[in-house]
Design an enzyme around this catalytic site. Structure first.
Site, PDB file in Angstrom:
ATOM      1  CG  HIS A  66      -1.991 -10.296   7.711  1.00  0.00           C
ATOM      2  ND1 HIS A  66      -0.962 -10.714   8.079  1.00  0.00           N
ATOM      3  CD2 HIS A  66      -1.820  -8.666   8.063  1.00  0.00           C
ATOM      4  CE1 HIS A  66       0.125  -9.897   8.089  1.00  0.00           C
ATOM      5  NE2 HIS A  66      -0.503  -8.528   8.032  1.00  0.00           N
ATOM      6  CG  ASP A  68      -1.150 -13.807   5.112  1.00  0.00           C
ATOM      7  OD1 ASP A  68      -2.009 -13.027   5.986  1.00  0.00           O
ATOM      8  OD2 ASP A  68      -0.547 -13.305   4.342  1.00  0.00           O
ATOM      9  CG  ASP A  99       3.491  -7.204   8.875  1.00  0.00           C
ATOM     10  OD1 ASP A  99       2.032  -7.631   9.060  1.00  0.00           O
ATOM     11  OD2 ASP A  99       3.844  -7.181   7.834  1.00  0.00           O
ATOM     12  CD  GLU A 133      -1.833  -7.217   4.179  1.00  0.00           C
ATOM     13  OE1 GLU A 133      -1.763  -5.959   4.012  1.00  0.00           O
ATOM     14  OE2 GLU A 133      -0.869  -7.617   4.570  1.00  0.00           O
ATOM     15  CD  GLU A 134       2.375  -9.430   4.889  1.00  0.00           C
ATOM     16  OE1 GLU A 134       2.592  -8.567   3.898  1.00  0.00           O
ATOM     17  OE2 GLU A 134       2.716  -9.140   6.034  1.00  0.00           O
ATOM     18  CD  GLU A 162      -0.972  -5.015   8.329  1.00  0.00           C
ATOM     19  OE1 GLU A 162       0.165  -5.006   8.469  1.00  0.00           O
ATOM     20  OE2 GLU A 162      -1.633  -5.957   7.661  1.00  0.00           O
ATOM     21  CG  HIS A 348       7.404  -7.823   4.976  1.00  0.00           C
ATOM     22  ND1 HIS A 348       6.888  -7.759   3.997  1.00  0.00           N
ATOM     23  CD2 HIS A 348       6.500  -7.650   5.728  1.00  0.00           C
ATOM     24  CE1 HIS A 348       5.663  -7.560   3.873  1.00  0.00           C
ATOM     25  NE2 HIS A 348       5.533  -7.655   5.201  1.00  0.00           N
TER      26      HIS A 348
HETATM   27 ZN   LIG Z   1       0.652  -7.015   7.830  1.00  0.00          ZN
END
Ligand SMILES: [Zn+2]
Length: 375
Positions: A66, A68, A99, A133-134, A162, A348
């Protein structure tokens, strides 16, 4: 001295692609893949950009990921701006570094080197990329997978980038994920005055034997690959705030993380039988956010383990722990699915970062997996 993996990762981090706004990340990847002979299919759904790209024919190995990222959070906590990629002490800083823009860069550069070395590779190399995805993940991988399945597209192996590593690159890979099933349950009674309980019916009292059963049930014992299925009550609410009212209803929400020993239908049946046994008046809504999937031993796991061992000198642990991922959708195509990416310690968080040397090694690992599967 520039390194193509780090250079591409930096170009991606510069684009503030907070879900589902892709900010040109995918066009950058598409350009690179087109240059080495990939056929590109853009698959936008709603607010989400996705693409499917492939080169060659036959047995298919797809790399999935992903573009995003989650929001930067408290900017004042970042040592350098989140969307200004910065190299410091052998680390690359920026939102998405781990990520998973670092993985995307490693994948694309691996594909470039692979195609240069094996321009007539015997299998098909593919990319499945989404920009959501997030967040909701409703217009992303799930829709692409449905489109591909509706035309019977072949997918044998899929590697999701991931961040799976814990302390060291490659110390853990994910070869499956547990399923996730949520129940929203309302139990009804009759509201009344606490001084006249004979005129009311207390749903809190009525629920207690059921709750006791619910938390004391052994759902399964797991298996070689999955821990035992767990049920956790996440929310429970009843009462008006007053000390003299018997409430009319109780609402609760509980979630199952379940193994491949059970199906979501079996869990539903068991819970509903329990509610009936306790003679409760209830309303129950279920939300299934992911089926469990498992990739046992096979060509993909073998190739990943071999490649990690070759470059990292350690044998990865196979794990099905953690939350859900887009792997749950891709597994529905019947593909073997494994997740391998950088260390996930900062994902994150503020000051998200990835080790530069790890990212370069990851790209070599991805390339070796391609060679093992479709050279
Ligand atoms: Zn991810």
């Amino acid at each position: 001295m520039t390194c193509p993996v780090i250079d591409l990762a930096q170009q991606l981090i510069k684009r503030p692609s907070v879900s589902p706004d892709d900010q040109g990340c995918q066009e950058l990847l598409i350009q690179r893949l087109q240059n080495i002979g990939f056929t590109i299919e853009r698959m936008p759904f709603g607010d989400t950009l996705n693409f499917w790209a492939y080169r060659g024919t036959g047995e298919t190995f797809a790399l999935a990921g992903h573009t995003d990222v989650v929001p930067a959070g408290d900017i004042s906590q970042w040592q350098t701006a989140p969307f200004e990629p910065t190299l410091r002490d052998g680390m690359l800083y920026g939102r998405g570094a781990a990520d998973m823009k670092g993985s995307l860069a490693a994948m694309v550069v691996a594909a470039e080197r692979f195609v240069r070395a094996y321009p007539a590779h015997k299998g098909r190399l593919a990319f499945l990329i989404t920009s959501d995805e997030e967040a909701k993940a409703t217009n992303g991988t799930v829709q692409v997978v449905e489109t591909l399945m509706s035309r019977h597209e072949r997918l044998d192996y899929c590697l999701v980038g991931e961040p799976s590593s814990q302390q060291h690159l490659g110390d853990m890979i994910k070869n499956g994920r547990r399923g996730s099933l949520t129940a929203n349950l309302t139990i009804f009674g009759t509201q009344g005055h606490v001084a006249y309980p004979q005129l009311a019916d207390n749903p809190i009292h009525r629920s207690l034997p059921f709750l006791h059963d619910l938390v004391n049930t052994t759902w399964d014992n797991g298996n070689q690959f999955f821990p035992a299925t767990s049920m956790q009550i996440a929310n429970i609410q009843a009462g008006t705030g007053s000390n003299n009212i018997i409430p009319g209803k109780l609402w609760m929400q509980f979630n199952f993380r379940f193994s491949t020993e059970l199906t979501d239908a079996e869990i539903r049946q068991q819970v509903e039988a329990m509610l009936k046994k306790h003679n409760l008046k209830y309303e129950l809504d279920w939300w299934l956010s992911g089926q469990p999937f498992l990739t046992c031993k096979g060509a993909l796991v073998d190739a990943v383990v071999d490649s990690v061992t070759h470059y990292c000198g350690r044998t990865p642990e196979l794990s099905t722990g953690g939350g859900t991922s887009d792997g749950r959708f891709i597994a529905r195509m019947g593909a073997q699915v494994v997740e391998l990416g950088p260390i996930n310690a900062t994902i994150h968080k503020t000051n998200e970062c990835v080790n530069v040397a790890d990212l370069q090694a990851l790209s070599l690992i991805y390339q070796r997996i391609m060679e093992q599967l479709i050279k």
